[in-house]
Design a protein around this motif. Structure first.
Motif, PDB file in Angstrom:
ATOM      1  N   THR A   1       0.812  -1.215   0.000  1.00  0.00           N
ATOM      2  CA  THR A   1       0.000   0.000   0.000  1.00  0.00           C
ATOM      3  C   THR A   1       0.842   1.260   0.000  1.00  0.00           C
ATOM      4  OG1 THR A   1      -0.165  -0.238   2.384  1.00  0.00           O
ATOM      5  CG2 THR A   1      -2.039  -0.969   1.088  1.00  0.00           C
ATOM      6  N   ALA A   2       1.923   1.271   0.768  1.00  0.00           N
ATOM      7  CA  ALA A   2       2.697   2.503   0.913  1.00  0.00           C
ATOM      8  C   ALA A   2       3.994   2.501   0.107  1.00  0.00           C
ATOM      9  CB  ALA A   2       3.008   2.746   2.380  1.00  0.00           C
ATOM     10  N   GLY A   3       4.274   1.438  -0.585  1.00  0.00           N
ATOM     11  CA  GLY A   3       5.555   1.346  -1.275  1.00  0.00           C
ATOM     12  C   GLY A   3       6.623   0.849  -0.325  1.00  0.00           C
ATOM     13  N   LYS A   4       7.053   1.749   0.553  1.00  0.00           N
ATOM     14  CA  LYS A   4       7.988   1.358   1.613  1.00  0.00           C
ATOM     15  C   LYS A   4       7.376   1.756   2.944  1.00  0.00           C
ATOM     16  CE  LYS A   4      12.374   0.434  -0.150  1.00  0.00           C
ATOM     17  NZ  LYS A   4      11.770  -0.437  -1.130  1.00  0.00           N
ATOM     18  N   SER A   5       7.533   0.922   3.953  1.00  0.00           N
ATOM     19  CA  SER A   5       7.120   1.360   5.270  1.00  0.00           C
ATOM     20  C   SER A   5       8.156   0.910   6.279  1.00  0.00           C
ATOM     21  CB  SER A   5       5.727   0.840   5.629  1.00  0.00           C
ATOM     22  OG  SER A   5       5.793  -0.495   6.021  1.00  0.00           O
ATOM     23  N   ILE A   6       8.299   1.704   7.324  1.00  0.00           N
ATOM     24  CA  ILE A   6       9.360   1.442   8.291  1.00  0.00           C
ATOM     25  C   ILE A   6       8.742   0.928   9.578  1.00  0.00           C
ATOM     26  CG2 ILE A   6      11.266   2.508   9.553  1.00  0.00           C
ATOM     27  CD1 ILE A   6      11.954   3.776   7.090  1.00  0.00           C
ATOM     28  N   ALA A   7       9.311  -0.139  10.109  1.00  0.00           N
ATOM     29  CA  ALA A   7       8.832  -0.681  11.377  1.00  0.00           C
ATOM     30  C   ALA A   7      10.029  -0.927  12.271  1.00  0.00           C
ATOM     31  CB  ALA A   7       8.079  -1.973  11.130  1.00  0.00           C
ATOM     32  N   TYR A   8       9.777  -0.988  13.557  1.00  0.00           N
ATOM     33  CA  TYR A   8      10.866  -1.227  14.501  1.00  0.00           C
ATOM     34  C   TYR A   8      10.523  -2.426  15.360  1.00  0.00           C
ATOM     35  CZ  TYR A   8      12.171   3.456  13.128  1.00  0.00           C
ATOM     36  OH  TYR A   8      12.528   4.561  12.401  1.00  0.00           O
TER      37      TYR A   8
END
Lengths: 78, 415
Positions: free
Chosen positions: A66-73
């Motif tokens: 959905t977002a292309g790239k997403s960042i998670a921790y």
């Protein structure tokens, strides 16, 4: 027989250990404690590969449909 | 669980955006007769630092490069896009979990109860439909029909014979696959007649088989051509019959657990489909393209490739299962489920032994399953329910803390 690096697999996103300073900034940004982050085990194959120890925080750059790239921790535990 | 990228921003975004662009163009064009259009480079630099997810920026860039707006128009379009995105975002405290549960549950009622399907592959049976969906959310250790899709390195993927040979190397071979076994009760011997075609196909010799059997059972094995004679260590009928079973169980060649392999040509490359799954071992084979090889066993993926890979696998498996039944569920709901299930670092089930069983509220847990046990435990320990969730407030008959129920009025007396 050959050795296969799990980080080469297409469904494994990029994991990076982030510095103490970045962890602080992250916790302030979301106003949370470290324990509230999702967890990842230190025995996780990717953690072993990047040598992440219990207490580290890893930054995961996911390929999101959905977002292309997403960042998670994730917090390394155990 | 609020993430910018995963919020519902892109729902209908294309339609909205093109309307925005049109509106922006008409309002501005009235004033100015075609001012000079901005260059693609300046569009790039303008878009780079916007608080939008990369996929929307990419799409916006594409649209803008087509319409070639002027500087003022560009500003306007960007501003409206950011506004539209902000509006579409999930608000903090929105009950996304309940929305996800409904969105998956409703199409779930339309799923067929018993579906077994030949997933496009001849003869390989795959559990699909509701049973498969249940399997995914229950985080079963082994799925009822484990399969793998093994992609090959280019050299093997183009050559049918090489792919075939690799397949024989991976497929589990027992003695019954490559010969016939008979027991000579008089001489107290086991005689194995090997099939020449089968041994040459699997690239294994009689000597190798003899060694393997000897190593596993310690029985004396003599190989003469394609005939193996085995003398048991224990000279009893019982020992002899047990030895027969032991020999049948030995994996002579290939990977244990891979019961069958089928070769298929897909987009100009040969792909191996397996019945049974053993990801770790298969990834080490020369000729296997490990980076594109898949299994439908999610726990195995978590073990071999890590928790993030398992999260991706849950999303793609659940989406594929739903799509195969002709049901379109927004991927964000599935992502939320996958996030919850993997949040603890291992794949938990949804249900009383996993996500639902770890809820903080006693009443909420009791309302789900095994009511008495939860209430009893809680009363013994003297636990307190904070009444902060939805279920517990419904039970006690209070407004839930969501939407209008989340607002509290306070009276501030004048000094």
């Amino acid at each position: 027989m050959k050795k296969f690096n799990v980080r080469d697999h297409e469904i494994v996103p990029e994991h990076v250990i982030i510095s103490k300073k970045d962890v602080e900034a992250l916790l302030v940004k979301y106003s949370i404690t470290k324990e509230q982050l999702p967890k990842i085990k230190s025995a996780d194959p990717v953690c072993k590969e990047i040598d992440a120890k219990s207490g580290d925080v890893v930054k995961i750059t996911r390929n999101s449909p959905t977002a292309g790239k997403s960042i998670a921790y994730r917090l390394v535990v155990g | 669980m609020v993430k910018k990228g995963n919020s519902k921003a892109s729902v209908g975004k294309t339609a909205k955006k093109s309307k925005d662009i049109k509106r922006a163009k008409t309002t501005k064009n009235v004033k100015k007769e075609r001012a000079s259009a901005v260059t693609p480079q300046s569009i790039d630099s303008k878009l780079k630092d916007l608080p939008l997810p990369p996929s929307i920026i990419e799409e916006l860039k594409e649209c803008l490069n087509k319409v070639k707006p002027t500087g003022a128009q560009l500003e306007h379009i960007i501003q409206m896009s950011v506004e539209a995105y902000e509006k579409a975002k999930v608000e903090p405290c929105e009950a996304v979990g309940i929305v996800a549960a409904q969105s998956i549950g409703e199409p779930g009622t339309q799923m067929t109860m018993r579906t077994f399907h030949y997933a496009g592959v001849a003869e390989i049976n795959v559990t699909l439909g509701l049973p498969r969906l249940i399997e995914i959310v229950d985080a079963r250790k082994i799925p009822s029909t484990p399969i793998m899709r093994i992609k090959l390195e280019p050299e093997y993927a183009r050559d049918r014979d090489k792919a075939r040979a690799l397949g024989w190397g991976i497929e589990q071979s027992n003695i019954i696959d490559i010969g016939s076994m008979s027991v000579d009760m008089v001489k107290m011997q086991i005689v194995i007649e090997l099939d020449e075609k089968m041994t040459s196909r699997r690239n294994i010799t009689a000597e190798e088989i003899a060694q393997k059997i000897n190593a596993e059972t310690k029985a004396e094995v003599q190989a003469e051509g394609l005939k193996l004679t085995i003398n048991p260590v224990q000279h009893s009928y019982r020992g002899l019959l047990r030895l027969v079973d032991d020999i049948k169980g030995i994996t002579l060649k290939g990977v244990k657990g891979i019961r069958r392999i089928i070769i298929r040509k897909e987009n100009e490359e040969y792909v191996l489909y397996t019945e049974g799954s053993a990801l770790k071992k298969v990834l080490q084979f020369v000729g296997v393209d490990g980076s594109r090889t898949k299994t439908n066993n999610i726990n195995e993926i978590a073990e071999v490739l890590g928790i993030e890979a398992a999260r991706n696998a849950i999303i793609s498996e659940a989406m594929d299962t739903l799509r195969e039944q002709g049901l379109e569920v927004d991927i964000r709901h599935i992502m939320l489920v996958a996030d919850m299930v993997t949040a603890g670092g291992s794949v938990k089930q949804i249900g009383r032994h996993g996500v639902a069983g770890e809820k903080a509220s006693v009443l909420s847990r009791a309302a789900f399953e095994v009511t008495v046990n939860h209430l009893l435990d809680a009363s013994i320990k003297g636990q307190v329910d904070e009444l902060s969730g939805v279920t517990e407030n419904v039970i006690v008959g209070q407004p839930i803390q969501l939407g209008t129920g989340d607002v509290e009025l306070m009276y501030k007396a004048k000094e």
